[in-house]
Each structure stands twice: as structure tokens, then as C-alpha cells.
Design an enzyme around this catalytic site. Structure first.
Site, short mmCIF file in Angstrom:
data_model
loop_
_atom_site.label_atom_id
_atom_site.label_comp_id
_atom_site.label_asym_id
_atom_site.label_seq_id
_atom_site.Cartn_x
_atom_site.Cartn_y
_atom_site.Cartn_z
CB SER A 117 -0.89 0.00 1.25
OG SER A 117 -0.08 0.29 2.38
CE LYS A 118 -2.14 6.48 -2.52
NZ LYS A 118 -3.57 6.38 -2.38
NE ARG A 119 0.53 0.71 6.17
CZ ARG A 119 1.00 -0.48 6.48
NH1 ARG A 119 2.09 -0.59 7.20
NH2 ARG A 119 0.38 -1.57 6.08
CG HIS A 120 4.41 -1.29 2.15
ND1 HIS A 120 3.09 -1.63 2.04
CD2 HIS A 120 4.83 -1.74 3.35
CE1 HIS A 120 2.72 -2.30 3.12
NE2 HIS A 120 3.76 -2.37 3.93
#
Ligand code: GLU
Length: 488
Positions: free
Chosen positions: A254-257
Site C-alpha cells: 500500500s502507500k505506506r510501502h
């Protein structure tokens, strides 16, 4: 003669090209090119609310940027078009009529509220909610009544009971599903538009697709599609479901990664060949230890049997390492072109970049190129070339500046540079070396104070690359500033 390999990438244009989609596109492309086959691009736009032409443009631009071109499909045409599903509605109709007339599909008049009620009852009984089958066997009279009430039917596929559905997957082996776990699913919505699972089967058949490579998240859809192939008596393509892409913490990417869309990598200074190389390694394992592959090398080496079953882990550090490799191995001119917009955005360049400025950027690129993992990072080095009020970065750096003979080192440097014929890196290199000889000092005793006096830092780009960018005036300014403020 063996059958020509025909593959497709079939995105729904409901957002920018996702990194997982790009990987599916790449694997399809590699399989086609390796086997002299054909790559198709089909746009699956039947979700009219979420589809947009903006997304379609983004997807096509991103694919082209990556170098993934298609032989048939939207924009380029081909024998089996049109290649946008909304332009193929009459083709689907033929297949739907066949299923209806054979009783393999039926009209369902249940309203959304009724369906919700059925699901609630099932949940209350501890069952997995699925279509309860209320409209499975309507009489013509019942149908007429519903129609008279103004209800608009969907068309459902009649899932046969008690069957084992076998998906023979080139990556995952044989995967079985129980048909009893699947409710009669909708193949045509009430507005007459077919659903993904139906349209995809018709299109893959009509377009003579031989291999379907896509993400693992589609595996349960494949079970439904296999039922449709069987009902329509069509031969199935070879399926290959590539594992999910996970973040380093093993949760779904996801955007976190990291950025999730290809365009974000482009605007953050990644090179397309780095993304392609990295994506190939996300699920495909090369035979040897080598990890750097151009698109052409990938085409030569790719094979479906080296696509792995285990989840692919998205490692940003590795991507940056690969990107750095391609930056170091690109021409200075190319990196200059790519760097200019970042420097403009950060205010280091005006809109008009004249030859002199371009020359300046090109010297900076030569100095820092080996240290960049993205082109954008060049911005972080700019102060080093601009700000003449040098501050030692730490106590340690200050101590080095205050060491014995530092004045002498700086004086010698200055006079040698002032006398030099030119300040080309090669010449500066010689000058730096000659100082160690002349003063009979070890390299560190010369290079470290010079580095700190001219940049404030104890490490960084090579001084023989930095000095040519600074030019004699800035070197003079920096040395006198440092003498005044820090030397004892
Ligand atoms: N339109 C589908 C998607 O974007 C395509 C899946 C497939 O390749 O069949 O997920």
C-alpha cells in the site's frame, strides 16, 4: 506449426496504472516477445461509474514510458477489435442469448433490498451469504408480473451444483474450487452491461488469447470464468496467476510501502528501465545470481516456469539500488535532461535554461551522478554548490579544520588553482595530488581539510568534480570565509 502465443493486458481504467498491473503487463509482454507472439491492450471499461478516459490515458502513457508496447489493441487497432469493452456490447449479446436460451442463465428481478434481506437471513443462520436462488425458476407469468412492476432484471449465471471446478494454473498448479461455494453470479447488470467475469471470457475467446497472466487476486474470478468457458463450450487459455505484491512487513502493498502507481515513480526521478528490471524480479526468478536485466535481456530469459508461487516483497531499498545503477550508467546528457525539471521546481533554475546553465548542471551531474538513487535527489546536493558560507557539519569537522598546517594546505590549493591553466576535473585531480607531494603530507591531511573548507562536510562527491563546478571565485570566497570564521 505450434500455435501463436497471444496475450493481453486488460486494465480497468479506474485509476492510474498500479505497480501490480504494470508487473502483469510486463510478464505478458515478456512471454509474447520471447515467443514471437502478440501482446494486446484491451480496456475493460464496463464499470461506467469508475472508468475514465483520464485513467486510460495514464495507463497507456505509463506502459509506453516503461517500453511495454502492444501489437494490437486500443489506439493501434487489429483484427479482433474493437478493444474497448463498451464498444463490444453487441458481441456479448450473442453469447448471453445462447446461455439464456439453453437455460444456463436466467433473469433475476430481486431488488437490492430483497437481496440484502436474503443475505441477512443467511448470516443469521451462520451461512456464507450468496444469492439464494429466488428467481432461478420463474414462470413466464411471474416474470411478466415483475416486469409490470417496472423491475429491471439482471442476468445471472446458473452455477451447477456439486461440482469441483478445476483451475489448471501455470504458476500455482491445480487449484480446485467447489461450485457449491459460488452463488449464481450476475453476468449482465440491470443496465444491460455485462460484468467483468462475463466480458473477459467472451473477449479472451474472441481475441484468441492463449495465455492469461494476471494477479493472484483474480484466482477466485477464474473459477467463475472456468464455469462460463464450460457452459459456452469454449476452450480455455492457459492461466498464470502471479503472487500478490507485499510490503516489507508482509502486509499487502500500500502507500505506506512506497508509491503505488507507476506515474509517481516517474515524477520522483526513477528511470523506466529500473522499474522494469525491479518489477521483473518481483515474482520471476532468474537462473543465475545476476540481478540487472535490460528489457531485451528479460525477453531472452523470461519463462513462465520461473515465475514463483511465493509472495513478492516490495523492497524500496533494492529498487533505489537498481535505479542508482541505471543512473550511473546513463549518459550525463540524459540525466541533465531529467534533472532540469526538478531543479526548476526547487527554484534552482528558471524556466529558460540557457547553454551556460545547462553546462553548469551538467558539471553538477558529473559530480553527483554516482551518488544518486533517484534523479530528484540532485536537489539535495544543490546547496553544496551554491552556498559559500561554509559551516563545518560537526564538531569533528571543525576540529579537522583547526588542525596543524590547514592554513598552509588551503593557501597552496588556492595559489595552485589560481595559476592553473584550466579547472577541468583531470587537472584539478593532478593539483590535489601535487599538494600532498609538495607539503609532504598524507592524502587525508590534504583532502579532508580541503573538503571541509569547501563544502563543510566530511564526505560527499569527489573534490576534483566539485571544484570545477565552483570555479575559482567561489573557491576563494569559501576559503576566506572559513579562514575568518573557523581557523585559529
Ligand atoms: N480488468 C481487470 C482488472 O483490471 C483485468 C483482469 C484480467 O486480467 O482478467 O483487474
Amino acid at each position: 506449426m505450434s500455435q501463436e502465443i497471444r496475450v493481453r493486458f486488460a486494465p480497468s481504467p479506474t485509476g492510474p496504472l498500479h505497480i501490480g498491473g504494470a508487473r502483469s503487463a510486463l510478464f505478458n509482454y515478456l512471454l509474447a516477445k520471447k515467443n514471437n507472439g502478440k501482446m494486446l491492450l484491451r480496456i475493460e471499461d464496463t464499470d461506467r461509474e469508475r472508468s475514465s478516459s483520464e485513467s486510460e490515458e495514464n495507463i497507456k502513457d505509463s506502459l509506453k514510458w516503461l517500453g511495454i508496447n502492444w501489437d494490437e489493441g486500443v489506439d493501434v487497432g487489429g483484427e479482433y477489435g474493437p478493444y474497448r469493452q463498451m464498444e463490444r456490447l453487441d458481441i456479448y449479446k450473442k453469447y448471453i442469448d445462447k446461455l439464456l436460451s439453453e437455460g444456463k442463465a436466467y433473469k433475476c428481478y430481486c431488488t437490492e433490498e430483497e437481496l440484502e434481506k436474503q443475505r441477512e437471513e443467511q448470516r443469521a443462520r451462520g451461512e456464507t451469504p450468496r444469492y439464494a436462488g429466488c428467481c432461478r425458476d420463474l414462470t413466464p407469468d411471474q416474470e411478466e408480473k415483475f416486469q409490470a412492476q417496472g423491475r429491471r432484471p439482471v442476468i445471472r449465471f446458473r452455477v451447477p451444483g456439486g461440482e469441483i471446478i478445476r483451475v489448471d494454473d501455470a504458476v500455482r498448479g491445480k487449484v480446485n474450487f467447489e461450485s457449491d461455494g459460488i452463488g449464481d453470479f450476475v453476468i449482465v447488470k440491470s443496465d444491460g452491461i455485462p460484468t467483468y467475469n462475463f466480458a473477459v471470457v467472451v473477449d479472451d475467446h474472441e481475441m484468441k488469447i492463449t495465455h492469461v497472466i494476471r494477479g493472484e487476486e483474480h484466482l477466485t474470478n477464474t473459477a467463475r470464468q472456468v464455469l462460463l468457458y464450460e457452459a459456452l463450450e469454449l476452450s480455455q487459455p492457459t492461466f498464470a496467476h502471479v503472487s500478490l505484491i507485499l510490503g516489507k512487513d508482509r502486509s499487502k502493498m500500500s502507500k505506506r510501502h512506497g508509491h503505488t502507481s507507476v506515474v509517481q515513480y516517474r515524477i520522483n526521478g526513477f528511470l523506466p528501465e529500473a522499474i522494469v528490471n525491479f518489477l521483473a524480479l518481483l515474482g520471476w526468478s532468474p537462473e543465475g545470481e545476476e540481478e540487472i536485466f535490460t528489457l531485451d535481456e528479460l525477453i531472452k530469459q523470461f519463462s513462465l516456469d520461473r515465475v514463483v508461487k511465493s509472495p513478492a516483497v516490495f523492497d524500496m531499498e533494492k529498487l533505489k539500488w537498481i535505479n542508482g545503477y541505471y543512473i550511473r550508467n546513463s549518459s550525463i546528457e540524459r540525466i541533465v535532461e531529467l534533472a532540469i525539471p526538478f531543479l526548476q521546481e526547487a527554484g534552482y533554475l528558471d524556466e529558460n535554461v540557457d547553454e551556460e546553465k545547462r553546462q553548469w548542471v551538467s558539471m553538477i551531474v558529473a559530480a553527483v551522478r554516482n551518488r544518486l538513487s533517484t534523479v530528484r535527489e540532485i536537489v539535495d546536493y544543490m546547496e553544496l554548490f551554491i552556498n559559500d558560507e561554509i559551516k563545518p557539519e560537526s564538531e569533528k569537522a571543525l576540529k579537522e579544520l583547526q588542525g596543524e598546517q590547514v592554513s598552509q594546505v588551503l593557501e597552496t590549493l588556492l595559489s595552485k588553482l589560481q595559476e592553473a591553466e584550466d579547472l577541468e576535473p583531470e587537472n584539478v585531480k593532478k593539483i590535489l595530488k601535487s599538494i600532498t607531494k609538495e607539503l609532504k603530507l598524507g592524502g587525508r591531511k590534504v583532502f579532508m581539510p580541503i573538503r571541509i573548507a569547501l563544502t563543510g562536510q566530511m564526505s560527499g562527491p569527489e573534490m576534483h568534480d566539485v571544484i570545477p563546478v565552483l570555479g575559482i571565485e567561489k573557491v576563494e570566497k569559501r576559503i576566506s570565509y572559513v579562514k575568518e570564521n573557523f581557523l585559529q
